[in-house]
Design an enzyme around this catalytic site. Structure first.
Site, PDB file in Angstrom:
ATOM      1  N   VAL A   6     -21.323  21.867  33.214  1.00  0.00           N
ATOM      2  CA  VAL A   6     -20.205  22.405  33.991  1.00  0.00           C
ATOM      3  C   VAL A   6     -18.979  22.584  33.102  1.00  0.00           C
ATOM      4  O   VAL A   6     -18.293  23.607  33.160  1.00  0.00           O
ATOM      5  CB  VAL A   6     -19.873  21.481  35.189  1.00  0.00           C
ATOM      6  CG1 VAL A   6     -18.574  21.873  35.861  1.00  0.00           C
ATOM      7  CG2 VAL A   6     -21.014  21.478  36.196  1.00  0.00           C
ATOM      8  N   ASP A   7     -18.701  21.591  32.267  1.00  0.00           N
ATOM      9  CA  ASP A   7     -17.535  21.625  31.394  1.00  0.00           C
ATOM     10  C   ASP A   7     -17.550  22.861  30.491  1.00  0.00           C
ATOM     11  O   ASP A   7     -16.567  23.600  30.416  1.00  0.00           O
ATOM     12  CB  ASP A   7     -17.503  20.342  30.566  1.00  0.00           C
ATOM     13  CG  ASP A   7     -16.185  20.093  29.864  1.00  0.00           C
ATOM     14  OD1 ASP A   7     -15.156  20.657  30.274  1.00  0.00           O
ATOM     15  OD2 ASP A   7     -16.189  19.302  28.904  1.00  0.00           O
TER      16      ASP A   7
ATOM     17  N   ASP B 234     -22.559  29.227  41.138  1.00  0.00           N
ATOM     18  CA  ASP B 234     -21.781  29.044  39.925  1.00  0.00           C
ATOM     19  C   ASP B 234     -20.380  28.591  40.311  1.00  0.00           C
ATOM     20  O   ASP B 234     -19.639  29.323  40.962  1.00  0.00           O
ATOM     21  CB  ASP B 234     -21.740  30.383  39.185  1.00  0.00           C
ATOM     22  CG  ASP B 234     -20.941  30.356  37.903  1.00  0.00           C
ATOM     23  OD1 ASP B 234     -20.289  29.329  37.596  1.00  0.00           O
ATOM     24  OD2 ASP B 234     -20.960  31.377  37.191  1.00  0.00           O
TER      25      ASP B 234
END
Length: 169
Positions: free
Chosen positions: A33-34, A10
């Protein structure tokens, strides 16, 4: 640069000076991811992104560019937001993808960051073929003159981890 390492995990949990966000041009959060970075980092990141949109980036961040904000509640100090290109079979956008890495490293140098973590940019919803995305990532990072001492490439899946390990040789 002292070294490049690859881990599966992560990106929001990486204990580095700066993490790179594969952002969308709006800088206001999204998926992948954003979205994970905005959720884990808390409202301070979104607040600074909104300030950027109201001041220096009223049209958003262009593909291949990079900008930094606080990392909010993340273990990092900064989030470097960069927008990857959408893959196209008709147009070679490789240089834009490579710019995401080189400009992020240059911004990290400007900030004084000595460690940075990258996701694999443009390989999710933006459709970049995984093997080439990894090749461009490793090549761009290795080819950038930077004061960053430690780069961590954070692989989202076992496939990306294996491809990245092979690319690092």
């Amino acid at each position: 640069m002292t070294g490049i390492d690859v881990v599966r995990g992560d990106i929001t949990a990486q204990p580095v000076d700066a993490i790179v966000n594969a952002a969308n041009s709006s800088l206001l959060g999204g998926g992948g991811v954003d979205g994970a970075i905005h959720r884990a980092g808390g409202p301070a990141i979104l607040h600074e992104c909104r300030m950027l949109r109201e001041t220096t980036l009223p049209s958003g961040l262009e593909a291949g560019a990079a900008v930094a904000t606080t990392a909010g509640d993340l273990p990092a100090r900064w989030v470097i937001h960069t927008v990857g290109p959408v893959h196209s079979a008709r147009e070679d956008r490789t240089e834009i993808l490579r710019n995401c890495y080189t400009r992020s490293l240059r911004l990290a140098d400007f900030l004084g960051a000595r460690s940075i973590a990258f996701p694999l940019i443009s390989s999710g919803a933006y459709g970049w073929p995984l093997d080439d995305a990894v090749t461009q990532q490793v090549s761009a990072i290795r080819g950038t003159d930077t004061a960053v001492e430690s780069v961590t490439l954070v692989a989202f899946s076992a496939d990306i981890l294996d491809l990245t390990r092979r690319a690092l040789g």
